[in-house]
Write an enzyme that holds these catalytic residues in place. Structure first.
Site, PDB file in Angstrom:
ATOM      1  N   ASP A 134     -19.774  39.528 -17.963  1.00 14.95           N
ATOM      2  CA  ASP A 134     -18.617  38.661 -17.755  1.00 14.95           C
ATOM      3  C   ASP A 134     -18.012  38.999 -16.397  1.00 14.95           C
ATOM      4  OD1 ASP A 134     -16.172  37.363 -17.761  1.00 14.95           O
ATOM      5  OD2 ASP A 134     -15.741  37.795 -19.868  1.00 14.95           O
ATOM      6  N   HIS A 135     -18.139  38.079 -15.448  1.00 13.63           N
ATOM      7  CA  HIS A 135     -17.723  38.370 -14.070  1.00 13.63           C
ATOM      8  C   HIS A 135     -16.202  38.484 -13.934  1.00 13.63           C
ATOM      9  CE1 HIS A 135     -18.473  39.149 -10.032  1.00 13.63           C
ATOM     10  NE2 HIS A 135     -19.181  38.092  -9.669  1.00 13.63           N
ATOM     11  N   ARG A 136     -15.459  38.089 -14.970  1.00 13.81           N
ATOM     12  CA  ARG A 136     -14.011  38.286 -14.930  1.00 13.81           C
ATOM     13  C   ARG A 136     -13.654  39.753 -15.076  1.00 13.81           C
ATOM     14  NH1 ARG A 136     -12.273  34.582 -19.813  1.00 13.81           N
ATOM     15  NH2 ARG A 136     -13.977  35.827 -20.678  1.00 13.81           N
TER      16      ARG A 136
END
Length: 577
Positions: A549-551
């Site tokens: 999850d790039h967040r």
């Protein structure tokens, strides 16, 4: 040993309640409080627990049956007892979260709290509105106030909604009339007998009529406090990702909005909608008016799937209104739906409904794919030495009852890497602004079964030896294949491994198992020529695919994580450092 018949316990006065799930099979050995069946009424879902431990001899009901208090559900073989098929019914207790609250005697007019009445002009009177019997719960939180001062309501219309540790419940109006004042707000806590406001009612009938109405409302409220099933936490697992807009943009070319379409199809009063507490909570979170949702459940009950379908249709139609040129859509996030095709025109076909497990998996994967900004980092690990060690220890492991495949090494290595890189052992809360850092390491293992994908969890993998992990994985794998995994054996994971090494492939992009923030895909290891500085050497290389999850995780950390994991698998002595 003796056999006993387990019966349906007190379920709050409900009769002919539908069985939506059978949690045990013949031959199962269960413990006290293990779930036997799950029931669903118009008010709530609830688990029926086993009153004692033993072995299931026979299941006397099936999914879809309706049962009432005292009906036989399971024949159980137990230690001791009087024998002869002694019949036992599960005790109901407020201290048991999975059991129905004890049945209350119907209050009489003398027992019911009489509303404080004040004469008003025009033959009307003002009465206090009080919280009815809450089934033994104290200090219950108000999660929704459904009316405002000045509103005209009918008897049994919802005034407020309460939520306790056991269930959500609506507090109905004891009379029809006008709300004069409200003395509570969302977030307040109330108990039985607390005054929540005043209302103006017709004066005919006097106080005796008011007392009778209050008594009826109190009795009705008792039956609405049946607890929800624990899987409804798992409910959380089935919530849609987007919120339905409160107001719909005007539809182009005279196309009615979803609200208008549904309202025209089946106009209903929102206060009289048949829906369980979990569905009502989901509707509140998504800002959906349940009176606009077309029901598909028994007795016109609104199900979670109905709310989800409504949200998808609402978003799709909003996107259509904004573009004015897009085709009609029913997919989420304004994406045009794939049109239905009559495949029978091309040849012989057969339609089969998706199984329950497949539908749940599809919902979870779709939600994660739409919510999580996925990035996949690829790498390779040289497992030549690991494989030699594994083969050398295979016989010794089998002597201890363990099957030493490459996967236990992967679990141990990933647990070690999560301790080294704790930013991978987090979850992002729904507000998108808060990270939950976990001080435990539970590793989920994706298991392919005939009924669909299941993910049992190895708990505290960082504290277990390779042999312990291997033994536990064998046990969990057998339960997954026979559909005997318990709920707590599939929840709480921090990180998931999806291994396709035994099947093949060079790489793939696994979907993050939200609310986790990363998942490792493992493909088939192959012998490759690797340059050692002076010559090419044959090395066994295992492809690694880390989706994240790039967040919550940046690309540099993902590259460091896979590089570290590859180093550990190349030389497993690093696990000792």
């Amino acid at each position: 040993m003796s056999s006993e018949i387990i019966k349906v316990p007190d379920i709050g006065g409900d009769t002919d309640v539908e069985i939506i799930e059978i949690a045990v099979s013949e031959g199962d050995v269960i413990e006290a409080e293990d779930t036997l069946i799950t029931l669903e009424s118009d008010k709530a879902s609830m688990d029926v627990p086993a009153p004692k431990g033993g072995k299931v001899i026979k299941v006397l009901v099936k999914e879809g049956d309706t049962v009432s208090e005292g009906d036989d559900i399971v024949e159980l073989e137990v230690e001791g007892g009087t024998g002869g098929g002694e019949e036992t019914s599960a005790p109901a207790s407020d201290s048991q979260p999975n059991e129905a609250p004890a049945k209350q005697d119907k209050p009489t007019q003398e027992d019911a709290p009489a509303p404080a009445a004040k004469k008003a002009s025009g033959g009307k009177q003002t009465v206090d509105i009080k919280v009815p019997d809450l089934g033994g719960s104290d200090s219950v939180e108000i999660i929704e106030v459904a009316v405002s001062a000045g509103d005209e309501v009918n008897a049994e219309d919802t005034l407020i909604t309460l939520e306790s540790d056991k269930a959500s419940m609506d507090v109905p109006s004891p009379h029809g009339g006008k709300i004069v004042a409200l003395t509570v707000k969302e977030g307040d806590t109330v108990s039985e007998g607390d005054v929540i406001g005043q209302m103006e009612i017709a004066g005919e009938g006097g106080d005796a009529s008011a007392e009778e109405d209050a008594s009826q409302a109190q009795a009705a409220s008792q039956t609405s406090s049946a607890p929800e099933a624990a899987a409804v936490e798992e409910s959380a697992v089935e919530e849609p990702v987007a919120e339905a807009p409160v107001k719909q943009a005007p539809s182009p070319e005279g196309t009615p909005s979803p609200e208008a379409q549904i309202a025209d199809d089946q106009p209903r009063d929102s206060k009289l909608v048949h829906a369980g507490p979990a569905v009502r909570m989901l509707a509140r979170e998504l800002n959906v008016d349940l009176s606009l949702v077309k029901p598909s459940g028994p007795k016109d009950r609104v199900l979670k799937e109905d709310v989800q379908a409504y949200v998808k249709q609402a978003i799709a139609n909003q996107g259509k209104a904004q573009t004015a040129t897009a085709p009609a859509a029913s997919g989420g996030a304004g994406i045009p739906a794939i049109p239905d095709v009559d495949f029978s025109q091309f040849g012989d076909v057969e339609e089969k409904p998706m199984g329950r497990l497949l539908k749940m998996g599809a919902t979870n994967l779709h939600r994660s794919w739409l919510n999580v900004p996925h990035v996949t980092q690829f790498d390779e690990a040289d497992i030549t030495e690991l494989e030699s060690f594994r083969k050398a220890m295979k016989a010794e492991a089998e002597a201890q009852g363990a099957k030493l495949t490459p996967l236990p090494f992967m679990v141990k290595a990933c647990a070690f890497a999560l301790r080294k890189f704790p930013q991978f052992n987090v979850s992002l809360k729904g507000d998108g602004e808060t990270l939950v850092w976990k001080n435990y390491v539970h590793i989920g293992i994706a298991v392919d079964t005939p009924d669909g994908l299941m993910v049992p969890v190895v708990r505290n993998a960082d504290k277990k030896s390779l042999i312990e992990i291997a033994k536990e994985m064998v046990e969990l794998g057998k339960k997954a294949q026979t559909k005997k995994l318990k709920r707590d054996e599939m929840t709480g994971g921090c990180f998931t491994i999806s291994s396709l090494g035994s099947i093949g492939g060079t790489a793939f992009t696994p979907i993050v198992n939200a609310p986790e923030v990363a998942i490792l895909g493992v493909s088939k290891a192959q012998m490759k020529p690797v340059w050692d500085g002076s010559a090419f050497q044959p090395r066994l290389m295992m492809p690694l695919s880390l989706s994240y999850d790039h967040r919550a995780i940046n690309g540099a950390d993902a590259a460091r994580f896979t590089a570290f994991l590859a180093d550990v698998l190349t030389d497993i002595r690093r696990l000792l450092l």
